[in-house]
Design a protein around this motif. Structure first.
Motif, PDB file in Angstrom:
ATOM      1  N   THR A  96       0.869  -1.065  -0.226  1.00  0.00           N
ATOM      2  CA  THR A  96      -0.034  -0.035  -0.154  1.00  0.00           C
ATOM      3  C   THR A  96       0.967   1.257  -0.063  1.00  0.00           C
ATOM      4  O   THR A  96       1.940   1.249   0.206  1.00  0.00           O
ATOM      5  N   GLY A  97       0.143   2.493  -0.187  1.00  0.00           N
ATOM      6  CA  GLY A  97       0.991   3.661  -0.206  1.00  0.00           C
ATOM      7  C   GLY A  97       1.651   3.744   0.951  1.00  0.00           C
ATOM      8  O   GLY A  97       2.601   4.853   1.292  1.00  0.00           O
ATOM      9  N   GLY A  98       0.683   3.342   2.096  1.00  0.00           N
ATOM     10  CA  GLY A  98       1.345   3.352   3.569  1.00  0.00           C
ATOM     11  C   GLY A  98       2.544   2.547   4.042  1.00  0.00           C
ATOM     12  O   GLY A  98       2.818   2.405   5.160  1.00  0.00           O
ATOM     13  N   GLY A  99       3.006   1.677   2.955  1.00  0.00           N
ATOM     14  CA  GLY A  99       4.143   0.844   3.162  1.00  0.00           C
ATOM     15  C   GLY A  99       3.677  -0.633   3.858  1.00  0.00           C
ATOM     16  O   GLY A  99       4.530  -1.483   4.162  1.00  0.00           O
ATOM     17  N   ALA A 100       2.514  -0.912   3.878  1.00  0.00           N
ATOM     18  CA  ALA A 100       1.922  -2.309   4.297  1.00  0.00           C
ATOM     19  C   ALA A 100       2.075  -3.152   3.159  1.00  0.00           C
ATOM     20  O   ALA A 100       1.372  -3.073   1.883  1.00  0.00           O
ATOM     21  N   GLU A 101       2.527  -4.467   3.340  1.00  0.00           N
ATOM     22  CA  GLU A 101       2.783  -5.495   2.233  1.00  0.00           C
ATOM     23  C   GLU A 101       1.345  -5.964   1.949  1.00  0.00           C
ATOM     24  O   GLU A 101       0.583  -6.390   2.772  1.00  0.00           O
ATOM     25  N   ILE A 102       1.155  -6.111   0.761  1.00  0.00           N
ATOM     26  CA  ILE A 102      -0.340  -6.618   0.419  1.00  0.00           C
ATOM     27  C   ILE A 102       0.021  -8.064  -0.016  1.00  0.00           C
ATOM     28  O   ILE A 102      -0.914  -8.842   0.171  1.00  0.00           O
ATOM     29  N   LYS A 103       1.032  -8.402  -0.894  1.00  0.00           N
ATOM     30  CA  LYS A 103       1.133  -9.757  -1.471  1.00  0.00           C
ATOM     31  C   LYS A 103       2.482  -9.909  -1.943  1.00  0.00           C
ATOM     32  O   LYS A 103       3.175  -8.885  -2.232  1.00  0.00           O
ATOM     33  N   SER A 104       3.119 -11.260  -1.701  1.00  0.00           N
ATOM     34  CA  SER A 104       4.266 -11.445  -2.415  1.00  0.00           C
ATOM     35  C   SER A 104       4.057 -12.901  -3.289  1.00  0.00           C
ATOM     36  O   SER A 104       3.503 -13.447  -2.600  1.00  0.00           O
TER      37      SER A 104
END
Length: 383
Positions: A96-104
């Motif tokens: 996210t734009g806030g630095g939270a990982e969404i997916k790898s």
């Protein structure tokens, strides 16, 4: 009473109750038809319908910067519609734009490269045969080409352009829709494809090519209508100058070559503006309202930035010395020099500088922030 009913049947007239019942039956049939049609549309477009809904309720990791990255030989950072992604030699990460990982996800490619729009990121194996298209949370489709991929490009309407080698032609160019179905193919008989860009809706495709005629390079930009099986709509020459970039802009098709910049009319290919260069091009960056070309500065062994107006006339110039990475947002040029970020207006007057907490190698401007790529970290600075 029976005689009256028989007369009504023979005359074809209906009682008020029968008319009301008939109207209800008709309305019910119409509603059923609408629901059935909607279900058919949803079934055939389930990827486009449900993928955004899944993204809304997608669990994400803890937000915050700096983002710590896994070790990798190289990173590629790109925008993804208010989010961003990082491509490593083994994985694709979305945040996210806030630095939270969404997916790898593990892509499995030997030489991964990427291209993105606000909704999709395309990852392909350069000189290999495989590619995959992702949203921020899942794989949308995958393809294995018959020949080696030279490069790929995401464009408007979730369309993907894939340029491959060919044993019969100079190159093949394929266009795939958002669901992975092939929409268009063009075999370039004797010209190498250097770049592509789409119109906003993805219908029109613009292609830069380089060929040879009588021992001289012959370069051009071509326009195709991907909804029709025909040759190019128009062709515009750039002489013997190879194109470095190709961009669909509000005022035309903008291309920067090794010897100059051109602006072509989208519909006719007519040259609207042109400017010749006398120095070596080292970088190109632009926004909807600002065009910047970077040149090698022999005096400082660094770079000189030049801003060009709507007529491709130089309007400002500044020697930047040694500089690492650049990006443009609106009418501001951002220049990264290791542990400092400088902001210049359209007249290349320095308006602000930001002292950074570390050395960084790349900068990307998005949503009022500077995303900085460092050694195994991504940092964000509010602008």
């Amino acid at each position: 009473m029976d005689d009256k009913n028989e007369l009504k049947k023979l005359s074809g007239r209906k009682s008020p109750a029968e008319k009301k019942k008939s109207r209800r039956r008709t309305i019910a049939l119409v509603i059923v038809g609408i629901i059935a049609a909607a279900l058919i549309v949803i079934i055939f477009n389930r990827q486009a319908v449900f993928s955004p809904l899944r993204d809304i309720f997608l669990p994400v990791g803890k937000a915050g910067f700096p983002v710590t990255l896994p070790g990798s030989a190289a990173y590629d950072m790109g925008k993804l519609g208010g989010n961003f992604y990082l491509l490593t030699d083994t994985y694709l990460y979305t945040y996210t734009g806030g630095g939270a990982e969404i997916k790898s996800v593990q892509h499995g490619f030997n030489r991964p490269a990427s291209s993105s729009t606000d909704r999709r990121v395309l990852v392909y194996d350069k000189n290999g045969k495989d590619l995959k298209v992702y949203s921020k949370s899942e794989e949308i489709f995958a393809k294995t080409m018959d020949d080696a991929i030279v490069f790929s490009k995401m464009g408007g309407g979730d369309r993907s352009a894939v340029v491959t080698t060919s044993t019969r032609y100079s190159n093949y160019l394929y266009i795939f829709g958002g669901d992975g179905k092939q929409l268009f193919r063009w075999a370039s008989p004797d010209e190498k494809i250097m770049g592509v860009c789409f119109s906003d809706n993805g219908r029109f495709l613009y292609v830069s090519v380089v060929g040879e005629e009588n021992g001289e390079l012959n370069c051009a930009v071509l326009c195709f209508d991907t909804t029709k099986e025909q040759g190019e709509i128009w062709r515009a020459s750039t002489g013997s100058a190879v194109s470095y970039s190709l961009e669909y802009a509000d005022d035309g098709i903008y291309t920067v070559t090794e010897r100059g910049a051109y602006l072509f009319d989208k519909n006719t290919g007519e040259t609207k503006a042109k400017n010749d260069f006398s120095k070596q091009v080292t970088g190109i960056c632009s926004s909807k309202v600002m065009r910047v070309v970077l040149f090698h500065d022999s005096a400082s062994n660094g770079v000189t930035a030049v801003v060009y107006n709507e007529n491709l006339e130089p309007s400002a110039s500044l020697s930047l010395g040694e500089a690492g990475s650049f990006d443009v947002e609106n009418r501001t040029l951002y220049v990264l020099r290791e542990n400092a970020l400088f902001a210049y207006d359209s007249e290349l007057i320095e308006r602000r500088n930001y002292q950074l907490d570390n050395d960084y190698s790349d900068v990307m401007i998005m949503d009022g922030g500077a995303f900085l790529l460092g050694y195994n970290t991504v940092q964000r600075v509010n602008l």
